[in-house]
Design an enzyme around this catalytic site. Structure first.
Site, PDB file in Angstrom:
ATOM      1  CE1 TYR A  92      -3.756   2.668   0.258  1.00 38.36           C
ATOM      2  CE2 TYR A  92      -2.912   3.201   2.377  1.00 38.36           C
ATOM      3  CZ  TYR A  92      -4.112   2.882   1.355  1.00 38.36           C
ATOM      4  OH  TYR A  92      -4.901   4.109   0.986  1.00 38.36           O
ATOM      5  N   GLY A  95       3.072   1.575  -2.979  1.00 43.26           N
ATOM      6  CA  GLY A  95       2.465   1.630  -4.131  1.00 43.26           C
ATOM      7  C   GLY A  95       1.826   3.197  -4.324  1.00 43.26           C
ATOM      8  CE  LYS A  96      -3.614   4.457  -2.194  1.00 46.95           C
ATOM      9  NZ  LYS A  96      -4.393   4.781  -3.340  1.00 46.95           N
ATOM     10  CB  VAL A 135     -13.182   4.715  13.785  1.00 49.17           C
ATOM     11  CG1 VAL A 135     -14.684   5.324  14.046  1.00 49.17           C
ATOM     12  CG2 VAL A 135     -12.062   5.618  13.573  1.00 49.17           C
ATOM     13  CB  SER A 136     -15.828   0.751  11.673  1.00 52.24           C
ATOM     14  OG  SER A 136     -14.476   0.252  10.613  1.00 52.24           O
ATOM     15  CG  ASN A 137     -12.124  -3.039  13.626  1.00 53.19           C
ATOM     16  OD1 ASN A 137     -13.215  -3.483  12.973  1.00 53.19           O
ATOM     17  ND2 ASN A 137     -10.946  -3.768  13.638  1.00 53.19           N
ATOM     18  CG  ASP A 153       1.257   1.326  24.775  1.00 51.85           C
ATOM     19  OD1 ASP A 153       1.165   1.613  23.540  1.00 51.85           O
ATOM     20  OD2 ASP A 153       2.097   1.995  25.348  1.00 51.85           O
ATOM     21  CD  GLN A 156      -1.371   2.015  18.929  1.00 52.44           C
ATOM     22  OE1 GLN A 156      -0.646   1.714  19.926  1.00 52.44           O
ATOM     23  NE2 GLN A 156      -2.088   0.929  18.289  1.00 52.44           N
ATOM     24  CG  ASP A 218      -0.186  -0.008  13.854  1.00 53.68           C
ATOM     25  OD1 ASP A 218      -1.068  -0.163  13.638  1.00 53.68           O
ATOM     26  OD2 ASP A 218      -0.268   1.225  14.295  1.00 53.68           O
TER      27      ASP A 218
HETATM   28  N1  UDP Z   1      -6.319  -0.728  15.435  1.00 50.49           N
HETATM   29  C1  UDP Z   1      -6.591  -1.090  16.517  1.00 50.49           C
HETATM   30  N2  UDP Z   1      -7.596  -1.744  17.285  1.00 50.49           N
HETATM   31  C2  UDP Z   1      -8.004  -1.920  15.727  1.00 50.49           C
HETATM   32  C3  UDP Z   1      -8.101  -1.757  14.862  1.00 50.49           C
HETATM   33  C4  UDP Z   1      -7.072  -0.710  14.842  1.00 50.49           C
HETATM   34  O1  UDP Z   1      -6.311  -0.558  17.837  1.00 50.49           O
HETATM   35  O2  UDP Z   1      -9.468  -2.851  16.230  1.00 50.49           O
HETATM   36  C5  UDP Z   1      -5.068   0.329  15.448  1.00 50.49           C
HETATM   37  C6  UDP Z   1      -4.193   0.646  15.198  1.00 50.49           C
HETATM   38  O3  UDP Z   1      -2.899  -0.941  15.264  1.00 50.49           O
HETATM   39  C7  UDP Z   1      -3.165   1.112  14.304  1.00 50.49           C
HETATM   40  C8  UDP Z   1      -4.726   2.494  14.318  1.00 50.49           C
HETATM   41  O4  UDP Z   1      -5.773   1.816  14.978  1.00 50.49           O
HETATM   42  O5  UDP Z   1      -2.758   1.778  15.334  1.00 50.49           O
HETATM   43  C9  UDP Z   1      -5.450   3.103  13.596  1.00 50.49           C
HETATM   44  O6  UDP Z   1      -5.362   2.001  12.437  1.00 50.49           O
HETATM   45  P1  UDP Z   1      -6.573   1.591  10.991  1.00 50.49           P
HETATM   46  O7  UDP Z   1      -6.248   0.123  10.845  1.00 50.49           O
HETATM   47  O8  UDP Z   1      -7.814   2.442  11.140  1.00 50.49           O
HETATM   48  O9  UDP Z   1      -5.364   2.793   9.978  1.00 50.49           O
HETATM   49  P2  UDP Z   1      -3.911   3.177  10.126  1.00 50.49           P
HETATM   50  O10 UDP Z   1      -3.282   2.244  11.043  1.00 50.49           O
HETATM   51  O11 UDP Z   1      -4.148   2.440   8.381  1.00 50.49           O
HETATM   52  O12 UDP Z   1      -3.712   4.511  10.015  1.00 50.49           O
END
Ligand code: UDP
Ligand code: UDP
Length: 261
Positions: A92, A95-96, A135-137, A153, A156, A218
């Site tokens: 990703y 790629g971008k 967010v959706s999770n 933890d 992040q 991450d």
């Molecule tokens: N994350 C989390 N729980 C989840 C999904 C993601 O703690 O159920 C964390 C993930 O490890 C990251 C942050 O939330 O640090 C954002 O993740 P996401 O997949 O939304 O986007 P991206 O990592 O691409 O910014």
């Protein structure tokens, strides 16, 4: 409406191309990483070839992922990033990065009229329940009464932009004079733990948190510097996290209730 795989060439007559194709959730773009990189490389090549042939303006949906795990904070467009080219996110983010390179090379070599936007974390109504992003999770988990899955933890950080603000910024970039790259995102920065607690408070104060391993590579922090968007596009986000979450939660709640009945 035409359904088409952009890794295959296509001939169309158009004035503007919003090149948004590509899954953006890590779960989905890592499901078939070779297809992800084909979409970003061959797909972008085909869309630029199309833009060149019909003289269309071409907007690339790039990403804050081009900054990788950033050691400059917040991230201005000049920052060149800290990306692992052999990691699980590289289909990703690399790629971008290639997609941006292609856009600028088509501009320099063939005079294609390009716009490059770097999109930061975005959320809002109509996201899939199985999208897999944070967010959706968290919303789905809180509504279902299952524990919210915090990776690592939770220290992040991310900066979350409401979708309607994002779309406004995208259209201003497309129809304005500046080719970018321009960051479009909401500078409001939160730890993942703060996000979990906010959603917990808004949906179900008794919701549990559960900690899962942090995925490889991450990014530890992310926040857009939107000085350029403000000065060049007259754009800034108007919807803060709590307001945006309220509208997103309402939407998830009504869809999930409709599924149950
Ligand atoms: N994350 C989390 N729980 C989840 C999904 C993601 O703690 O159920 C964390 C993930 O490890 C990251 C942050 O939330 O640090 C954002 O993740 P996401 O997949 O939304 O986007 P991206 O990592 O691409 O910014
Ligand atoms: N392309 C496309 N639609 C078009 C024009 C080009 O899908 O209307 C594809 C084309 O098949 C090629 C890519 O875009 O794979 C790049 O096109 P370009 O004309 O720049 O390169 P060339 O075809 O000369 O290699």
């Amino acid at each position: 409406m035409i359904r088409h795989d952009i890794t295959e060439p296509i001939r169309l007559e158009v004035d503007q191309i919003y090149h948004l194709a590509c899954p953006a959730s890590p779960v989905h773009y890592q499901y078939n990483p070779v297809k992800t990189i084909k979409t970003n490389v061959m797909g972008t090549l085909n869309m630029l070839g199309l833009a060149k042939r019909v003289n269309a303006r071409f907007l690339l949906a790039s990403t804050s992922e081009v900054y990788g795990d950033p050691d400059v904070h917040p991230q201005p467009e000049e920052y060149r990033g800290n990306v692992n080219c052999i990691g699980i996110r590289s289909c990703y983010d690399e790629g971008k990065r290639v997609a941006e390179t292609l856009a600028f090379d088509y501009h320099r070599q063939n005079n294609v009229d390009i716009r490059v936007m770097r999109i930061f974390n975005t959320y809002g109504p109509r996201m899939f329940e199985n999208d897999g992003r944070v967010v959706s999770n968290f919303i789905v988990q809180a509504l279902q009464g299952t524990p919210l899955t915090v990776y690592g933890d939770g220290s992040q950080t991310r900066s979350f932009c409401y979708v309607a603000d994002l779309v406004e910024g995208m259209m201003r970039l497309m129809n304005g004079e500046h080719m970018g790259p321009i960051n479009i995102g909401n500078p409001g920065e939160y730890t993942i733990l703060q996000l979990a607690e906010t959603i917990q408070k808004m949906i179900n104060p008794d919701a549990q948190l559960t900690y899962k391993p942090l995925p490889q590579d991450d990014p530890k922090q992310r926040q857009p510097d939107i000085t350029k968007a403000k000065n060049l596009l007259g754009w800034q986000p108007t919807i803060n996290l709590e307001e945006g979450l309220k509208m997103t939660i309402e939407d998830f709640r009504s869809r999930m209730e409709a599924e149950e009945s």
